[in-house]
Motif scaffolding. Structure first.
Motif, PDB file in Angstrom:
ATOM      1  N   CYS A  31     -10.798  14.451  13.447  1.00  0.00           N
ATOM      2  CA  CYS A  31     -11.407  13.033  12.457  1.00  0.00           C
ATOM      3  C   CYS A  31     -11.287  12.359  14.153  1.00  0.00           C
ATOM      4  N   GLU A  58     -11.459   8.723  14.649  1.00  0.00           N
ATOM      5  CA  GLU A  58     -10.608   7.734  13.942  1.00  0.00           C
ATOM      6  C   GLU A  58      -8.606   8.052  14.262  1.00  0.00           C
ATOM      7  N   CYS A  90      -5.812   7.310  12.752  1.00  0.00           N
ATOM      8  CA  CYS A  90      -4.713   6.960  12.514  1.00  0.00           C
ATOM      9  C   CYS A  90      -3.139   7.018  12.095  1.00  0.00           C
ATOM     10  N   PHE A 137      -0.438   7.700  10.990  1.00  0.00           N
ATOM     11  CA  PHE A 137       0.517   9.154   9.855  1.00  0.00           C
ATOM     12  C   PHE A 137      -0.625  10.887  10.326  1.00  0.00           C
ATOM     13  N   CYS A 138      -1.349  11.178  10.592  1.00  0.00           N
ATOM     14  CA  CYS A 138      -2.853  11.590  10.585  1.00  0.00           C
ATOM     15  C   CYS A 138      -2.730  12.686  11.126  1.00  0.00           C
ATOM     16  N   GLN A 154      -5.010  14.932  10.921  1.00  0.00           N
ATOM     17  CA  GLN A 154      -6.252  15.371  11.579  1.00  0.00           C
ATOM     18  C   GLN A 154      -7.181  14.030  12.723  1.00  0.00           C
ATOM     19  N   SER A 155      -6.519  13.619  12.623  1.00  0.00           N
ATOM     20  CA  SER A 155      -7.622  12.799  13.834  1.00  0.00           C
ATOM     21  C   SER A 155      -7.782  13.313  14.850  1.00  0.00           C
ATOM     22  N   ALA A 186     -12.446  14.995   6.973  1.00  0.00           N
ATOM     23  CA  ALA A 186     -11.312  14.762   7.687  1.00  0.00           C
ATOM     24  C   ALA A 186     -12.948  13.466   8.439  1.00  0.00           C
ATOM     25  N   TRP A 187     -13.169  12.522   8.338  1.00  0.00           N
ATOM     26  CA  TRP A 187     -13.974  11.618   9.623  1.00  0.00           C
ATOM     27  C   TRP A 187     -14.447  10.263   8.528  1.00  0.00           C
ATOM     28  N   HIS A 236     -11.101   1.107  12.819  1.00  0.00           N
ATOM     29  CA  HIS A 236     -11.269   1.227  12.065  1.00  0.00           C
ATOM     30  C   HIS A 236     -10.248   0.061  11.233  1.00  0.00           C
ATOM     31  N   ALA A 274      -2.949  12.306   4.174  1.00  0.00           N
ATOM     32  CA  ALA A 274      -3.856  12.014   4.694  1.00  0.00           C
ATOM     33  C   ALA A 274      -5.137  11.573   4.546  1.00  0.00           C
ATOM     34  N   THR A 295      -6.373   8.808   2.907  1.00  0.00           N
ATOM     35  CA  THR A 295      -6.932   8.183   4.102  1.00  0.00           C
ATOM     36  C   THR A 295      -8.438   8.309   4.207  1.00  0.00           C
ATOM     37  N   VAL A 296      -8.633   8.657   4.719  1.00  0.00           N
ATOM     38  CA  VAL A 296     -10.008   9.399   4.975  1.00  0.00           C
ATOM     39  C   VAL A 296     -10.326   7.658   4.742  1.00  0.00           C
TER      40      VAL A 296
HETATM   41  S1  SF4 Z   1      -6.747   9.191   8.047  1.00  0.00           S
HETATM   42 FE1  SF4 Z   1      -8.436   9.857   7.096  1.00  0.00          FE
HETATM   43  S2  SF4 Z   1     -10.018   8.618   9.155  1.00  0.00           S
HETATM   44 FE2  SF4 Z   1      -8.309   8.353   9.457  1.00  0.00          FE
HETATM   45  S3  SF4 Z   1      -7.607  10.167  11.024  1.00  0.00           S
HETATM   46 FE3  SF4 Z   1      -6.619  11.272   8.944  1.00  0.00          FE
HETATM   47  S4  SF4 Z   1      -8.440  11.803   8.177  1.00  0.00           S
HETATM   48 FE4  SF4 Z   1      -9.859  10.788  10.218  1.00  0.00          FE
END
Ligand code: SF4
Length: 363
Positions: A76, A78, A80, A82-83, A85-86, A124-125, A194, A359, A362-363
């Protein structure tokens, strides 16, 4: 004779606030903040008991279950904090492109077998624009809708124009997940790619399209009680229908990996405060409950929760759905929630009133 250390005055004040909410009244921010700042365990247990009463009054014994399908994982754009997937952090989280129809329909079938009301597609985007990807997303939603096994939900990030929200609605989407994560004040400590206002703007488009809103946040990120209180009031203001409360499960490689876990009683107190501020909403306990609450998980309902994210989360494991269903049965709670129109959330509507995870969100 032992000294009575219980503050009866606090008990009386908590009861007064609880009675007011039961009667259809509201808390002021100062009153709610006072509840968030309760320290004594006897006071907190008093508060839990009022939150339980308020849940029973407005929600009966119905519990709204949701699950998620990770429709596009990892990488992703972004940041964030805590994530997993970033793309900013090395976490070892899986990465794959947009999901095919079969796994989504299988997840919906399984959800239906387990009395799960909704299945959310989570990607996750940063967000969703018009183009081939929106077409594909709409196809998955329409397929779920046509299958008719669960309520198709989605959490697909930031939306920058009304047409995208309208397309999702037309495809059959009923509810969109878009967490505010925390207070406006604390949000920049969680993400700088963001803004809080980007998130509010997205919610505005979704509401205008006639979609139900699932929006909550994450606690345990280093925010204050005041931040939690302000998040709850913002969610009230935007008219969230489902309010997920995620509890940080610190992921190795992310900036929050060394955060101290919140004490379970602090978590339960936070849930109870949300119930008193948002008496009619579905308050959903989502990511991080297993690791943070352990054997105290059943107490989330006594703290006022009326909804549960079940099955695995996006990047972390949960206890089995079977175990969750047994827990509900043992508590005398019923997962056959069927109020798809959220009609019990209107202040004028009968006895009732006003829902992804870490997560997820989130997005
Ligand atoms: S919380 Fe959502 S927008 Fe933020 S990094 Fe994770 S997947 Fe990306």
């Amino acid at each position: 004779m032992t000294k009575n250390t219980v503050d009866v005055q606090n008990s009386t004040e908590i009861a007064g606030l609880g009675r007011r909410v039961l009667a259809g009244g509201h808390l002021t921010r100062d009153e709610a903040l006072w509840l968030f700042n309760l320290e004594d365990s006897a006071d907190i247990h008093d508060l839990l008991s009022w939150a339980n009463r308020i849940r029973e009054h407005f929600k009966g014994n119905k519990i709204h279950l949701c699950s998620i399908v990770n429709a596009k994982a990892g990488a992703c754009s972004e940041n964030c904090s805590f994530c997993a997937q970033s793309s900013f952090y090395q976490t070892g989280s899986p990465k794959y492109g947009f999901v095919d129809p079969e796994p989504v329909l299988e997840a919906a079938e399984e959800a239906n077998r387990n009395s799960i009301t909704a299945v959310g597609l989570v990607a996750a985007w940063k967000g969703l624009n018009e183009g081939p990807m929106l077409d594909e997303v709409c196809d998955r939603i329409a397929e779920m809708k046509a299958q008719g096994k669960t309520r198709p939900d989605a959490s697909l990030g930031i939306i920058k124009n009304q047409r995208v929200a309208d397309r999702l609605k037309a495809a059959g989407l009923e509810c969109y997940g878009h967490n505010l994560e925390s207070s406006r004040r604390f949000f920049p400590s969680t993400c700088t790619t963001h803004t809080f206002d980007d998130r509010l703007e997205t919610i505005g488009y979704l509401k205008k399209a006639g979609l139900k809103i699932c929006s909550g946040g994450i606690i345990g990120m280093g925010e204050t009680r005041e931040d939690r209180c302000d998040l709850a009031f913002t969610l009230k203001e935007i008219g969230a229908n489902v309010v997920p409360i995620n509890i940080l499960n610190p992921i190795e490689g992310t900036p929050f990996e060394h955060n101290e876990p919140l004490p379970p009683l602090e978590i339960l107190k936070t849930i109870a405060c949300f119930r008193l501020i948002l008496p009619r909403q579905e308050i959903m306990i989502a990511g991080g409950r297993t690791v943070n609450l352990r054997d105290l998980q059943p107490m989330v309902f006594m703290a006022g929760a009326s909804a549960l994210m079940v099955g695995n989360y996006l990047t972390t494991l949960n206890q089995s759905v079977e175990k969750d269903l047994q827990m509900l049965k043992d508590l005398g709670l019923d997962p056959s929630w069927d109020n798809h129109g959220f009609t019990d959330q209107s202040e004028s509507g009968g006895c009732g009133e006003e829902s992804h995870q870490q997560a997820t969100a989130t997005v």
